[in-house]
Write a protein that holds these residues in place. Structure first.
Motif: not given
Length: 256
Positions: A137-146
């Protein structure tokens, strides 16, 4: 929404390689992402019959915070791995030879010291990736969440704590957690989101100082009732993805 950073991690637990663009293929993760690992001496990993194993069987940030202080670089053209850390002689290991792989394993064993459970082994197997989940898979993270999580506890969290392949901007905090089962357009590729990323003690480690100076899993549970930050998505249509490209969830009605 916009792709802000693309990263792959050639060696499990070690430093990222930032990419301006990447060609994604159906059913696969980023090329060379988590391609290698350092298996603990008591790890049952068998390169002749590779199967997915939990991260505790390898050198990893969850158990070995000090590996965050290692600066690694993998040259795919020469198949060479460079390992550097303060107070330790650097190593340039040709991974195409048994001697090079053994030298890399010995370097890591010495570096971990009492955290090494016997002599570590340099681990690689064709087509196998040492990822935190069994699916490719590809992992994705939203900067706003961090940013929101850090703000709630008065601390600016480095997004690199979360070791995502794709960091993106433009979404509301934690909006991506609602994309499970949906498709997203990522640059020239199409992906299907299938799982939230549950966070562990690896995110406690500051990627700059290698110190455990935050408690993201605990904070997430306290504030949101879960330990999830980020998502996993499978590539269903390959294509080129570059920094600055758009990321857009596909509307359900467009999927027929």
């Amino acid at each position: 929404m916009r792709v802000e950073r693309i990263s792959r991690y050639p060696v499990k637990g070690l430093s990222p390689e930032v990419m301006e663009e990447v060609a994604l293929r159906p059913g696969d993760g980023l090329p060379d992402d988590r391609r290698f690992a350092f298996a603990q001496g008591d790890s049952p990993f068998d390169p002749a019959a590779p199967v997915w194993l939990q991260k505790r069987h390898f050198a990893c940030l969850m158990a070995n915070a000090r590996v965050a202080a290692i600066r690694s670089a993998y040259d795919s053209a020469s198949h060479t791995l460079l390992l550097r850390a303060d107070g330790v002689a650097p190593l340039e290991a040709p991974l195409g030879t048994p001697e090079g792989r053994d030298a890399a394993a010995a370097w890591m064993t010495a570096y971990l010291g009492p955290e090494a459970r016997g002599a570590l082994r340099f681990a690689e197997a064709p087509g196998h990736a040492f990822t935190d989940i069994a699916a490719k898979a590809v992992s994705l993270v939203g900067l706003a969440s961090v940013q929101e999580l850090g703000a709630r506890f008065g601390m600016a969290l480095d997004p690199l704590r979360f070791r995502a392949n794709i960091l993106f901007s433009g979404a509301a905090p934690f909006a991506e957690l609602d994309w499970i089962g949906r498709e997203i357009l990522l640059g020239g590729a199409r992906l299907r989101v299938f799982k939230r990323t549950q966070r562990c003690a690896a995110t406690e480690v500051n990627p700059t100082t290698a110190e455990r100076d935050a408690k993201p899993p605990k904070w997430l549970r306290e504030q949101y009732g879960h330990a999830d930050l980020g998502i996993y998505a499978e590539v269903i249509e390959g294509g080129r993805v570059a920094t600055g490209d758009a990321l857009e969830p596909v509307q359900a009605e467009l999927l027929g």
